[in-house]
Design a protein around this motif. Structure first.
Motif, PDB file in Angstrom:
ATOM      1  N   ALA A   1     -70.797  -5.160  40.051  1.00  0.00           N
ATOM      2  CA  ALA A   1     -70.610  -4.582  41.382  1.00  0.00           C
ATOM      3  C   ALA A   1     -69.836  -3.267  41.296  1.00  0.00           C
ATOM      4  CB  ALA A   1     -69.878  -5.575  42.284  1.00  0.00           C
ATOM      5  N   PHE A   2     -68.810  -3.243  40.444  1.00  0.00           N
ATOM      6  CA  PHE A   2     -68.038  -2.012  40.276  1.00  0.00           C
ATOM      7  C   PHE A   2     -68.909  -0.899  39.705  1.00  0.00           C
ATOM      8  CE2 PHE A   2     -65.563   1.009  37.889  1.00  0.00           C
ATOM      9  CZ  PHE A   2     -64.463   1.265  38.693  1.00  0.00           C
ATOM     10  N   VAL A   3     -69.672  -1.211  38.655  1.00  0.00           N
ATOM     11  CA  VAL A   3     -70.504  -0.203  37.994  1.00  0.00           C
ATOM     12  C   VAL A   3     -71.535   0.365  38.963  1.00  0.00           C
ATOM     13  CG1 VAL A   3     -72.330   0.072  36.252  1.00  0.00           C
ATOM     14  CG2 VAL A   3     -70.162  -1.020  35.644  1.00  0.00           C
TER      15      VAL A   3
ATOM     16  N   HIS B   1     -71.683   4.192  40.244  1.00  0.00           N
ATOM     17  CA  HIS B   1     -72.898   4.985  40.038  1.00  0.00           C
ATOM     18  C   HIS B   1     -73.326   5.648  41.338  1.00  0.00           C
ATOM     19  CE1 HIS B   1     -77.480   4.948  38.938  1.00  0.00           C
ATOM     20  NE2 HIS B   1     -76.993   6.172  39.014  1.00  0.00           N
ATOM     21  N   ARG B   2     -73.347   4.881  42.407  1.00  0.00           N
ATOM     22  CA  ARG B   2     -73.740   5.443  43.705  1.00  0.00           C
ATOM     23  C   ARG B   2     -72.793   6.562  44.138  1.00  0.00           C
ATOM     24  NH1 ARG B   2     -74.531  -0.105  44.923  1.00  0.00           N
ATOM     25  NH2 ARG B   2     -72.534  -0.148  46.061  1.00  0.00           N
ATOM     26  N   ALA B   3     -71.523   6.426  43.776  1.00  0.00           N
ATOM     27  CA  ALA B   3     -70.525   7.426  44.163  1.00  0.00           C
ATOM     28  C   ALA B   3     -70.544   8.650  43.253  1.00  0.00           C
ATOM     29  CB  ALA B   3     -69.133   6.791  44.162  1.00  0.00           C
ATOM     30  N   GLY B   4     -71.366   8.626  42.207  1.00  0.00           N
ATOM     31  CA  GLY B   4     -71.473   9.768  41.309  1.00  0.00           C
ATOM     32  C   GLY B   4     -70.330   9.892  40.318  1.00  0.00           C
ATOM     33  N   GLN B   5     -69.595   8.802  40.085  1.00  0.00           N
ATOM     34  CA  GLN B   5     -68.502   8.857  39.116  1.00  0.00           C
ATOM     35  C   GLN B   5     -69.050   8.959  37.696  1.00  0.00           C
ATOM     36  OE1 GLN B   5     -65.098   6.235  39.552  1.00  0.00           O
ATOM     37  NE2 GLN B   5     -65.811   5.600  41.583  1.00  0.00           N
ATOM     38  N   GLN B   6     -68.236   9.511  36.809  1.00  0.00           N
ATOM     39  CA  GLN B   6     -68.614   9.576  35.399  1.00  0.00           C
ATOM     40  C   GLN B   6     -67.409   9.256  34.522  1.00  0.00           C
ATOM     41  OE1 GLN B   6     -70.709  13.355  34.526  1.00  0.00           O
ATOM     42  NE2 GLN B   6     -72.542  12.070  34.550  1.00  0.00           N
ATOM     43  N   TYR B   7     -67.716   8.636  33.382  1.00  0.00           N
ATOM     44  CA  TYR B   7     -66.689   8.272  32.399  1.00  0.00           C
ATOM     45  C   TYR B   7     -67.094   8.807  31.036  1.00  0.00           C
ATOM     46  CZ  TYR B   7     -64.629   5.011  35.769  1.00  0.00           C
ATOM     47  OH  TYR B   7     -64.013   4.449  36.867  1.00  0.00           O
ATOM     48  N   ASP B   8     -66.086   9.134  30.240  1.00  0.00           N
ATOM     49  CA  ASP B   8     -66.339   9.591  28.875  1.00  0.00           C
ATOM     50  C   ASP B   8     -66.597   8.422  27.926  1.00  0.00           C
ATOM     51  OD1 ASP B   8     -65.782  12.411  29.439  1.00  0.00           O
ATOM     52  OD2 ASP B   8     -63.734  11.716  29.747  1.00  0.00           O
ATOM     53  N   MET B   9     -66.123   7.249  28.317  1.00  0.00           N
ATOM     54  CA  MET B   9     -66.346   6.052  27.502  1.00  0.00           C
ATOM     55  C   MET B   9     -66.383   4.836  28.420  1.00  0.00           C
ATOM     56  SD  MET B   9     -64.276   4.768  24.100  1.00  0.00           S
ATOM     57  CE  MET B   9     -64.842   6.211  23.171  1.00  0.00           C
ATOM     58  N   VAL B  10     -67.388   3.988  28.219  1.00  0.00           N
ATOM     59  CA  VAL B  10     -67.489   2.718  28.937  1.00  0.00           C
ATOM     60  C   VAL B  10     -67.512   1.605  27.901  1.00  0.00           C
ATOM     61  CG1 VAL B  10     -68.870   1.270  30.468  1.00  0.00           C
ATOM     62  CG2 VAL B  10     -68.724   3.746  30.893  1.00  0.00           C
TER      63      VAL B  10
ATOM     64  N   ARG C   1     -75.394   3.612  31.784  1.00  0.00           N
ATOM     65  CA  ARG C   1     -75.751   4.899  31.180  1.00  0.00           C
ATOM     66  C   ARG C   1     -75.569   6.032  32.166  1.00  0.00           C
ATOM     67  NH1 ARG C   1     -79.774   8.587  30.208  1.00  0.00           N
ATOM     68  NH2 ARG C   1     -79.938   9.296  28.024  1.00  0.00           N
ATOM     69  N   ALA C   2     -75.909   5.783  33.434  1.00  0.00           N
ATOM     70  CA  ALA C   2     -75.769   6.819  34.457  1.00  0.00           C
ATOM     71  C   ALA C   2     -74.307   7.187  34.695  1.00  0.00           C
ATOM     72  CB  ALA C   2     -76.420   6.355  35.758  1.00  0.00           C
ATOM     73  N   LEU C   3     -73.381   6.281  34.384  1.00  0.00           N
ATOM     74  CA  LEU C   3     -71.958   6.562  34.552  1.00  0.00           C
ATOM     75  C   LEU C   3     -71.410   7.457  33.454  1.00  0.00           C
ATOM     76  CD1 LEU C   3     -70.184   3.210  35.571  1.00  0.00           C
ATOM     77  CD2 LEU C   3     -70.723   5.173  37.007  1.00  0.00           C
ATOM     78  N   LEU C   4     -72.111   7.550  32.331  1.00  0.00           N
ATOM     79  CA  LEU C   4     -71.588   8.281  31.188  1.00  0.00           C
ATOM     80  C   LEU C   4     -71.716   9.793  31.379  1.00  0.00           C
ATOM     81  CD1 LEU C   4     -73.017   6.171  28.213  1.00  0.00           C
ATOM     82  CD2 LEU C   4     -70.655   6.234  29.031  1.00  0.00           C
ATOM     83  N   ALA C   5     -70.665  10.504  30.994  1.00  0.00           N
ATOM     84  CA  ALA C   5     -70.721  11.958  30.921  1.00  0.00           C
ATOM     85  C   ALA C   5     -71.747  12.355  29.863  1.00  0.00           C
ATOM     86  CB  ALA C   5     -69.337  12.503  30.568  1.00  0.00           C
TER      87      ALA C   5
END
Length: 299
Positions: free
Chosen positions: A163-165, A169-178, A202-206
């Motif tokens: 649910a968090f991920v 993703h919908r909010a357009g957040q990005q992480y350098d490492m998941v 994958r969509a969350l990754l920078a």
């Protein structure tokens, strides 16, 4: 004659030496068994999922679900050296820094005893670390018994990891490492294993972001898990030692020279956590050791 006597004594000396060494080994084993302390239940935290147990034995404090003795522990802390990572899989997961040695935003799904969030808070002094844990009981235990502390750089979200991920993703957040390290009593929850979930991850990754996933080497799901990760990320590093750690990237995987250079730069920083960077580098396999025609896991 003298030479023949020496030769004839050789086998007898070898036998006597073998007997002596075996006796010494037996004595040492006996002392080790006498020195080993049986598991002591320190605390049981009620949970709507499974009771969270805190156990101490042989100088370690461990977290487990439901049972004091089973095939494995969820987390263990060395009481004399809290920074040292007890489990190989945590060292393998941390070696993902060889791909991206200075991530600014890290997401960790699954808290347990917070070994990795706590270590990363020290290893990466400029990074923000978000952890997601579905069970409030695990959070209480991590804070009370394993030294986990929330703060501006150490944020915690108590909810389901998927649910968090999906929301991030919908909010357009990005992480350098998941980092995926979520387990229940039996295995990784099924909804955190599918191609749809991994596509959200994958969509969350920078653009140079790194995925790290803790799974099992001996699992009936091995081929299907591998095929599913490959379907989303393509090639990935496959680290194996008891547990299996998958390390993938949103972009191309770095070459061996880059890995070695980053590892060398991190050697001094990682040493207090029990991480030998040369040893960890040897685990970085690019080999596909699974059935590449295996079924991909879907929702």
């Amino acid at each position: 004659m003298a030479e023949r006597n020496r030769k004839s004594r050789g086998p007898r000396l070898s036998i006597l030496l073998s007997i002596t060494l075996a006796a010494c080994a037996a004595v040492l084993t006996t002392y080790a068994l006498l020195d080993a302390t049986p598991p002591r239940l320190v605390h049981t935290e009620p949970s709507e999922f499974a009771p969270v147990l805190v156990i101490e034995e042989n100088g370690q404090r461990c977290l487990n679900f439901s049972q004091i003795i089973d095939n494995g522990r969820q987390t263990c802390l060395d009481l004399d050296d809290p920074d040292r990572m007890v489990f190989e899989y945590t060292r393998m997961m941390t070696s993902a820094l060889f791909l991206n040695p200075a991530p600014k935003k890290v997401l960790i799904i699954g808290l347990g005893g917070a070994t990795i969030p706590t270590a990363f808070h020290k290893i990466l002094p400029d990074a923000a670390i978000d952890s997601v844990e579905i069970d409030p009981a695990v959070v209480r235990v991590a804070e009370r018994y394993f030294g986990y502390k929330q703060g501006p750089r150490q944020r915690l979200f108590v909810e389901d990891g998927r649910a968090f991920v999906e929301r991030a993703h919908r909010a357009g957040q990005q992480y350098d490492m998941v980092m995926l390290d979520a387990f229940d009593v039996d295995y990784i929850p099924a909804h955190l294993l599918t191609v749809e979930f991994l596509q959200h991850v994958r969509a969350l990754l920078a653009p140079d972001g790194v995925l790290v996933a803790n799974t099992f080497t001996l699992s009936d799901m091995y081929d299907k898990e591998s095929a599913t990760y490959a379907a989303v990320f393509g090639d990935f590093f496959n680290l194996r030692d008891g547990n299996r750690v998958i390390i993938a990237s949103r972009g191309p995987l770095p070459d061996d020279e880059t890995l070695a250079r980053n590892a060398a730069a991190l050697a001094t920083t990682l040493a207090p956590f029990g991480i030998d960077v040369d040893r960890e580098l040897q685990r970085f396999s690019r080999q596909s050791d699974w059935n590449t025609q295996a079924e991909v896991l879907t929702d």
